[in-house]
Design a protein around this motif. Structure first.
Motif, short mmCIF file in Angstrom:
data_model
loop_
_atom_site.label_atom_id
_atom_site.label_comp_id
_atom_site.label_asym_id
_atom_site.label_seq_id
_atom_site.Cartn_x
_atom_site.Cartn_y
_atom_site.Cartn_z
N LEU A 1 0.84 -1.20 0.00
CA LEU A 1 0.00 0.00 0.00
C LEU A 1 0.87 1.25 0.00
O LEU A 1 1.91 1.30 0.66
CB LEU A 1 -0.92 0.01 1.23
N ASP A 2 0.44 2.25 -0.73
CA ASP A 2 1.16 3.52 -0.79
C ASP A 2 0.94 4.29 0.51
O ASP A 2 -0.20 4.67 0.83
CB ASP A 2 0.67 4.33 -1.99
N LEU A 3 2.01 4.51 1.27
CA LEU A 3 1.87 5.19 2.56
C LEU A 3 1.47 6.65 2.41
O LEU A 3 0.99 7.26 3.36
CB LEU A 3 3.19 5.10 3.35
N GLY A 4 1.65 7.22 1.23
CA GLY A 4 1.26 8.60 1.02
C GLY A 4 -0.20 8.77 0.66
O GLY A 4 -0.72 9.90 0.68
N ALA A 5 -0.88 7.68 0.35
CA ALA A 5 -2.29 7.76 -0.04
C ALA A 5 -3.17 8.04 1.17
O ALA A 5 -2.92 7.55 2.27
CB ALA A 5 -2.72 6.46 -0.71
N VAL A 6 -4.21 8.84 0.96
CA VAL A 6 -5.13 9.19 2.05
C VAL A 6 -5.81 7.95 2.60
O VAL A 6 -6.00 7.80 3.81
CB VAL A 6 -6.17 10.22 1.56
N SER A 7 -6.17 7.02 1.71
CA SER A 7 -6.85 5.80 2.16
C SER A 7 -5.95 4.99 3.09
O SER A 7 -6.41 4.42 4.09
CB SER A 7 -7.26 4.96 0.96
N THR A 8 -4.66 4.94 2.77
CA THR A 8 -3.72 4.21 3.64
C THR A 8 -3.57 4.92 4.98
O THR A 8 -3.49 4.26 6.03
CB THR A 8 -2.34 4.10 2.96
N GLN A 9 -3.52 6.24 4.95
CA GLN A 9 -3.41 6.99 6.20
C GLN A 9 -4.63 6.76 7.09
O GLN A 9 -4.51 6.64 8.31
CB GLN A 9 -3.25 8.49 5.90
N ARG A 10 -5.79 6.69 6.48
CA ARG A 10 -7.00 6.42 7.27
C ARG A 10 -6.97 5.00 7.84
O ARG A 10 -7.39 4.77 8.98
CB ARG A 10 -8.25 6.63 6.41
#
Length: 607
Positions: free
Chosen positions: A430-439
């Motif tokens: 998963l891309d750690l910069g993506a908002v979905s990953t942050q959520r």
């Protein structure tokens, strides 16, 4: 052989600086039982006193600036030391650990004041012409600056020994050191003795600051570099033992030099939590996730300190072990089958064998918990078995985290050095910069915090938790009743470390980096501040303290960068002096006063 002798000479000169710092710390620590975390800032005051003296005298009298700066620095550091003793330390008499935290608040304020007055960059003083050059003896180059430092240290020790042995105040100092109550009964004004002793001890640190200016540039944090070593010298040499301090200082100075030389080349709330991502932006969610990860660490620290009485000034070590374990996995995931970039830049040809298992996510996660717990258990067993506790335990943990950060920086080819492990971009694909990953990371971290809180609450309410509190309050009585306090404390300390490691493992994917400065001695003390402000001995207080302090730091620093240091230092001093049980304790006290007022009123109305 000549190179070895040169390193020995350099080590002796460093030991001379440490000696001047440590002898002042030794007399105040031994006589007053005070751990003065602002002692390093008296070194800074001495260094800047030399800087100001040289600026006032100008280039024409620059040759006299060093000699002139010595009495100026001694008096300046001594006067500020007396103010700290009179306004703060005297009010916390007998509260050793509270004094430690309060003086750390003073240290933060003094450092920030120096940045505001002199600027953050280091300043370089002109060396007097008489101290230019040096002599060569048996192939060893001995600069006049380092010879001067050695001579100054010898002079300080001789004068201090004469004062203690021959002068009336020295005899009173020895009397108070040996038995304060008896000395007071014999008519000795112990308050005055403490004041003069603190003046002398702080002044000696100021002299050390002047000496440090001969070694290179100085800045606001110059004193922090010497403080931990000074505490070690005091412990190894013995409280109030001048001869022991001399031996320990020079031994440590030489040891530090040889180590650096040899390694430099290699070197209900759950519902609210669930709703947060819906109303927050991606950046705000990421920021809150960091705070929640740090709150997990705070719960662990509160178990050790608040409930177990084990003040750890080195919890950054356990946080760092968990963070680096997870970061190693993420770094290997980003590199694929290739070598991590920093290893390539360091000239390594193959991946170290102990890095290889961290390719497995399960192994990395397990190590983030088990490695800190194992290190804490081993450390705790040897420390607690020898009944080392209180201030001594706190200093040992701080020294341990300092060694850990030195190793991280020194072995750059294995750890990334001072830059740490950076560019952590993916996790489980998963891309750690993506908002979905942050959520997603937010939900995982929030869930972990809730689980940790429930587990910790169950533990402190259990029979084991009651034993832990009993060990904190009356360890000898618990031992007399047939329980083993060592085992109880080791388990608590290991569990606390595991939670710190969990916090570190969850923190890394959110920020995408881990570096030594994020988990060193300063960061470790800041962790203690969260628990102190929130309320030690309260799990909710620990969480509240971590969230509020980190949010306040982010908010204030973004508007007024220098303001946070002043606010943090002042708030810490105020809470330790006025509300030692923190914000939660203050709220409980206020509620108790409210209940005591409202209940009689209701009873009167009923009659």
């Amino acid at each position: 052989m000549e190179q070895l002798a040169t390193q020995l000479f350099i080590g002796l000169s460093i030991g001379a600086v440490l000696l001047m710092v440590a002898v002042g710390l030794s007399v105040t620590f031994g006589q007053m039982n005070v751990i003065n975390m602002a002692h390093g800032e008296f070194i800074m005051i001495g260094a800047y006193s030399a800087y100001v003296t040289q600026a006032v005298l100008g280039e024409d009298l620059a040759g006299w600036s060093f000699l002139t700066a010595l009495p100026v620095a001694f008096v300046a550091a001594g006067v500020i030391g007396v103010l700290v003793e009179h306004l703060l330390i005297r009010r916390l008499h007998g509260r050793v650990l509270d004094t430690l935290l309060a003086t750390w608040g003073v240290a933060i304020i003094l450092q920030q004041a120096a940045r505001d007055i002199f600027g953050a960059p280091n300043v370089q003083l002109m060396r007097p012409e008489a101290l230019q050059g040096g002599i060569t003896l048996a192939g060893v180059n001995m600069p006049f600056t380092r010879l001067t430092i050695l001579g100054l240290a010898v002079g300080v020790v001789v004068l201090l020994a004469l004062m203690i042995d021959r002068l009336p105040h020295g005899r009173r100092m020895r009397a108070v050191l040996q038995n304060r109550d008896l000395a007071e009964a014999r008519g000795v004004n112990t308050s005055r003795v403490d004041r003069v002793t603190f003046f002398v001890g702080s002044g000696l640190a100021g002299l050390a600051g002047v000496a440090v200016t001969l070694l290179g540039p100085v800045g606001p944090s110059v004193g922090t570099l010497y403080l931990v070593d000074a505490f070690l010298i005091v412990i190894v040499g013995g409280l109030g033992h001048l001869r022991g301090a001399v031996v320990a200082a020079f031994a440590l100075g030489v040891l530090n030099t040889f180590v650096e030389f040899s390694t430099s080349a290699t070197l209900a709330r759950a519902a609210v939590l669930l709703m947060v991502p819906v109303v927050m932006s991606g950046f705000e969610v990421s920021l809150l996730t960091r705070f929640l990860a740090l709150a997990i660490l705070a719960v662990g620290l509160d178990l050790a300190w608040g409930y177990g009485g084990m003040l750890s000034l080195g919890h950054g070590l356990f946080f760092g072990l968990g963070a680096y374990a997870m970061a190693m996995h993420l770094k290997l995931e980003a590199a694929g089958r290739d070598m991590p970039d920093f290893m390539v830049w360091s000239g390594r040809s193959e991946l170290p064998w102990w890095w290889e298992p961290f390719r497995n996510a399960g192994f990395a996660t397990a190590m983030a918990l088990l490695l800190p717990a194992a290190v804490a258990a081993a450390m705790g067993y040897f420390v607690f078995r020898n009944r080392i506790r209180g201030a001594y335990f706190a200093i040992l943990t701080q020294a341990t985290v300092v060694v850990f950060t030195i190793l991280l920086v020194g072995y750059q080819g294995y750890t990334g050095g001072s830059n740490g492990l950076t560019d952590l971009e993916t996790m489980f694909g998963l891309d750690l910069g993506a908002v979905s990953t942050q959520r997603l990371l937010y939900f995982v971290t929030a869930g972990a915090l809730v689980a940790v809180y429930l587990l910790a609450r169950q533990l402190v309410r259990s029979r084991w938790g009651r034993l832990l509190i009993a060990v904190r309050d009356t360890e000898d009585r618990v031992r007399f009743l047939g329980y083993n306090p060592v085992a109880i404390k080791v388990v608590a300390f290991a569990l606390s470390a595991a939670l710190a490691g969990l916090g570190g493992a969850l923190f890394v994917p959110v920020v995408g980096i881990v570096a030594p400065e994020m988990l060193g001695a300063v960061a470790s003390i800041e962790m203690v501040i969260w628990v102190a402000l929130g309320g030690r001995g309260s799990l909710v207080g620990a969480i509240l303290g971590a969230l509020l302090v980190n949010y306040a730091q982010f908010t204030i620093s973004s508007v007024f960068p220098a303001g946070w240091s002043y606010a943090q230092g002042a708030l810490l001093v105020v809470v330790i002096v006025a509300a030692p049980l923190g914000l939660v304790g203050l709220l409980r006290s206020a509620r108790g006063r409210f209940d005591s007022r409202i209940v009689p009123t209701l009873a009167t109305k009923e009659r």
